[in-house]
Design an enzyme around this catalytic site. Structure first.
Site, PDB file in Angstrom:
ATOM      1  N   ARG A 136       0.925  -1.190   0.119  1.00 44.69           N
ATOM      2  CA  ARG A 136       0.115   0.155  -0.122  1.00 44.69           C
ATOM      3  C   ARG A 136       0.921   1.291  -0.108  1.00 44.69           C
ATOM      4  NH1 ARG A 136      -2.890  -3.772  -0.618  1.00 44.69           N
ATOM      5  NH2 ARG A 136      -5.168  -3.742   0.117  1.00 44.69           N
ATOM      6  N   SER A 171     -10.411  -0.572   3.368  1.00 46.32           N
ATOM      7  CA  SER A 171      -9.456  -0.610   4.745  1.00 46.32           C
ATOM      8  C   SER A 171      -9.317   0.519   5.280  1.00 46.32           C
ATOM      9  CB  SER A 171      -8.512  -1.752   4.449  1.00 46.32           C
ATOM     10  OG  SER A 171      -8.859  -2.882   4.215  1.00 46.32           O
ATOM     11  N   GLU A 188      -4.756   3.751   6.715  1.00 46.55           N
ATOM     12  CA  GLU A 188      -4.361   3.790   5.332  1.00 46.55           C
ATOM     13  C   GLU A 188      -4.651   4.990   4.408  1.00 46.55           C
ATOM     14  OE1 GLU A 188      -6.262   1.402   2.213  1.00 46.55           O
ATOM     15  OE2 GLU A 188      -5.144  -0.377   2.897  1.00 46.55           O
TER      16      GLU A 188
HETATM   17  N1  EPU Z   1     -10.935 -10.924  10.515  1.00 43.05           N
HETATM   18  C1  EPU Z   1     -11.469 -10.874  11.568  1.00 43.05           C
HETATM   19  N2  EPU Z   1     -12.418 -10.076  12.090  1.00 43.05           N
HETATM   20  C2  EPU Z   1     -12.662  -9.139  10.978  1.00 43.05           C
HETATM   21  C3  EPU Z   1     -12.031  -8.959   9.660  1.00 43.05           C
HETATM   22  C4  EPU Z   1     -11.169 -10.002   9.579  1.00 43.05           C
HETATM   23  O1  EPU Z   1     -11.193 -11.877  12.339  1.00 43.05           O
HETATM   24  O2  EPU Z   1     -13.717  -8.130  11.263  1.00 43.05           O
HETATM   25  C5  EPU Z   1      -9.779 -11.827  10.082  1.00 43.05           C
HETATM   26  C6  EPU Z   1     -10.282 -12.539   9.000  1.00 43.05           C
HETATM   27  O3  EPU Z   1     -10.926 -13.733   9.470  1.00 43.05           O
HETATM   28  C7  EPU Z   1      -9.145 -13.073   8.394  1.00 43.05           C
HETATM   29  C8  EPU Z   1      -7.977 -11.980   8.427  1.00 43.05           C
HETATM   30  O4  EPU Z   1      -8.569 -11.329   9.596  1.00 43.05           O
HETATM   31  O5  EPU Z   1      -8.550 -14.308   8.906  1.00 43.05           O
HETATM   32  C9  EPU Z   1      -7.870 -11.018   7.272  1.00 43.05           C
HETATM   33  O6  EPU Z   1      -8.941 -10.545   6.662  1.00 43.05           O
HETATM   34  P1  EPU Z   1      -9.544 -10.496   5.289  1.00 43.05           P
HETATM   35  O7  EPU Z   1      -8.875 -11.828   4.543  1.00 43.05           O
HETATM   36  O8  EPU Z   1     -10.832 -10.052   5.066  1.00 43.05           O
HETATM   37  O9  EPU Z   1      -8.548  -9.209   4.774  1.00 43.05           O
HETATM   38  P2  EPU Z   1      -7.749  -8.027   5.352  1.00 43.05           P
HETATM   39  O10 EPU Z   1      -6.439  -8.300   5.807  1.00 43.05           O
HETATM   40  O11 EPU Z   1      -8.634  -7.677   6.360  1.00 43.05           O
HETATM   41  C10 EPU Z   1      -6.800  -7.227   3.199  1.00 43.05           C
HETATM   42  C11 EPU Z   1      -6.607  -5.905   2.384  1.00 43.05           C
HETATM   43  C12 EPU Z   1      -7.912  -5.494   1.635  1.00 43.05           C
HETATM   44  C13 EPU Z   1      -8.027  -6.441   0.681  1.00 43.05           C
HETATM   45  C14 EPU Z   1      -8.160  -8.066   1.224  1.00 43.05           C
HETATM   46  C15 EPU Z   1      -8.179  -9.213   0.341  1.00 43.05           C
HETATM   47  C16 EPU Z   1      -5.313  -4.362   3.672  1.00 43.05           C
HETATM   48  C17 EPU Z   1      -4.986  -3.308   4.766  1.00 43.05           C
HETATM   49  N3  EPU Z   1      -6.617  -4.850   3.498  1.00 43.05           N
HETATM   50  O12 EPU Z   1      -8.076  -6.903   4.214  1.00 43.05           O
HETATM   51  O13 EPU Z   1      -7.878  -4.323   0.968  1.00 43.05           O
HETATM   52  O14 EPU Z   1      -9.280  -6.370  -0.255  1.00 43.05           O
HETATM   53  O15 EPU Z   1      -6.963  -8.027   2.189  1.00 43.05           O
HETATM   54  O16 EPU Z   1      -6.862  -9.097  -0.094  1.00 43.05           O
HETATM   55  O17 EPU Z   1      -4.292  -5.030   3.438  1.00 43.05           O
HETATM   56  C18 EPU Z   1      -8.327  -1.931   1.243  1.00 43.05           C
HETATM   57  O18 EPU Z   1      -6.966  -1.812   1.007  1.00 43.05           O
HETATM   58  O19 EPU Z   1      -9.096  -0.864   1.035  1.00 43.05           O
HETATM   59  C19 EPU Z   1      -8.780  -3.310   1.087  1.00 43.05           C
HETATM   60  C20 EPU Z   1     -10.049  -3.335   1.185  1.00 43.05           C
END
Ligand code: EPU
Length: 348
Positions: A171, A248, A344
């Site tokens: 990012r 995010s 972010e």
């Molecule tokens: N999780 C929870 N509770 C929540 C949210 C997430 O326990 O409320 C856990 C999920 O179960 C999972 C882990 O956290 O084990 C990661 O969650 P997820 O796979 O949804 O992805 P993320 O790390 O929250 C990142 C990016 C997103 C992108 C997704 C998919 C960042 C800051 N965010 O989210 O990007 O769509 O991976 O690749 O890196 C963005 O940048 O605006 C964005 C949406």
């Protein structure tokens, strides 16, 4: 900047409320909708190095407006998309900075050029994509990036940045470092992507693999992956047109291996992803969720009930409300886990 001498296309006291996906109220003292490089050249005379009174706006989907802006907003609306080259390994596809990102991705797929499907439905514009190196489901814009053109407001000329020059990170890019972007010095006007002819599907990310399995798709093509990505995003992430948000709100924090080990001893379920440099990336959404903020509001803003990493405006919020919630979440995550969360979006 001598406002009296500004070109005719510069508007005064522009309302930005509809130009940021969090729907925050703010006005810009000066505002210009940019559709050509000539307009940027005409404005370069007013640019002063180190002067933060130029701000480059794309789709406004990664932006927190803290209040009114006493400078010039350059709203990038440059259009156009075309195949500009081809070799044995790739198609080279260029788009204007103002093109909608998702529409551009869907268009490349319709032309039969795969490679960007994992980045379907990300809000924002083509010109903003390299700035924060947008990413999702195992792919980042930088992975498919070839080059971009930016107008240097300081020198009054167009310059080309190749991939190395963009210094892409998680990012992150050179345009977020050293205040370059906020300075408004380099205004991205078009971006060229290199889309692979020897395409390999990227379906390793758990959510996508699950979605494809549910549809009994074994060897997914790019269109099917795009559809799976769209389905997953729609199930977890709020549509900014319905519930204002910026995706995010925090980066996933990277901590030292020793810190991760201590945290895992106390919280064995903590999602963690070892990095090439030895650090360990943690899931900010999980930390926020465990700190009790999932689905919880503070005033008119809250952390989204289906994905705790997304800050939403329930209606009528101001920049101050967003800052208050951001700080409360940071404080609670710091207290419970000893981990610092960094925001972010760009703050103006
Ligand atoms: N999780 C929870 N509770 C929540 C949210 C997430 O326990 O409320 C856990 C999920 O179960 C999972 C882990 O956290 O084990 C990661 O969650 P997820 O796979 O949804 O992805 P993320 O790390 O929250 C990142 C990016 C997103 C992108 C997704 C998919 C960042 C800051 N965010 O989210 O990007 O769509 O991976 O690749 O890196 C963005 O940048 O605006 C964005 C949406």
């Amino acid at each position: 900047m001598h406002a009296a001498d500004l070109p005719d296309f510069v508007e005064r006291e522009a309302n930005l409320a509809k130009r940021n996906t969090l729907g925050l109220p703010a006005h810009a003292a000066l505002y210009a909708r940019i559709t050509s490089v000539e307009q940027l050249a005409a404005l370069a005379d007013f640019y002063a190095p180190g002067d933060c009174r130029f701000f480059v706006l794309g789709g406004g989907s990664n932006l927190v407006l803290s209040g009114d802006f006493d400078g010039l907003v350059l709203h990038m609306a440059m259009s156009g998309r075309a195949l500009v080259g081809e070799d044995a390994d790739a198609w080279y596809v260029r788009a204007g900075a103002g093109e909608n990102w998702h529409d551009f991705v869907q268009w490349t797929l319709a032309q039969g050029w795969p490679g960007l499907e994992n980045l379907s439905l990300i809000p924002g514009t083509v010109g903003a994509a390299p700035i924060q190196n947008i990413g999702a489901y195992g792919l980042e814009a930088g992975d498919r990036f070839h080059a971009l053109t930016a107008f240097d407001m300081q020198r009054g000329e167009s310059v080309r940045f190749d991939r190395a020059g963009c210094r892409f990170g998680y990012r992150d890019s050179v345009f977020k470092q050293e205040g370059w972007h906020l300075d408004g010095r380099f205004v991205i006007t078009d971006v060229t992507f290199r889309l692979p002819k020897h395409w390999q599907p990227l379906t390793g990310y758990a959510d996508i693999a699950k979605e494809l399995a549910a549809q009994a798709i074994e060897e997914a093509d790019a269109r099917q992956i795009a559809d799976a990505v769209i389905a997953v995003r729609q199930s977890k992430l709020p549509d900014p047109a319905e519930i204002p948000n910026t995706g995010s709100f925090f980066h996933n924090p990277v901590v030292a291996a020793a810190t991760a080990e201590q945290l895992l001893a106390a919280y064995p379920n903590l999602p963690h992803y070892p990095q090439a440099d030895g650090g360990v990336k943690l899931a900010a959404g999980w930390l926020i969720d465990q700190a009790g903020w999932k689905g919880k509001d503070l005033g008119p803003v809250g952390m989204y009930e289906k994905q705790a990493l997304v800050l939403v405006n329930r209606g009528g919020a101001t920049g101050a409300d967003v800052l208050a919630l951001m700080q409360a979440v940071q404080r609670d995550v710091q207290e419970k886990f000893g981990v610092e969360l960094t925001p972010e979006p760009v703050f103006l």
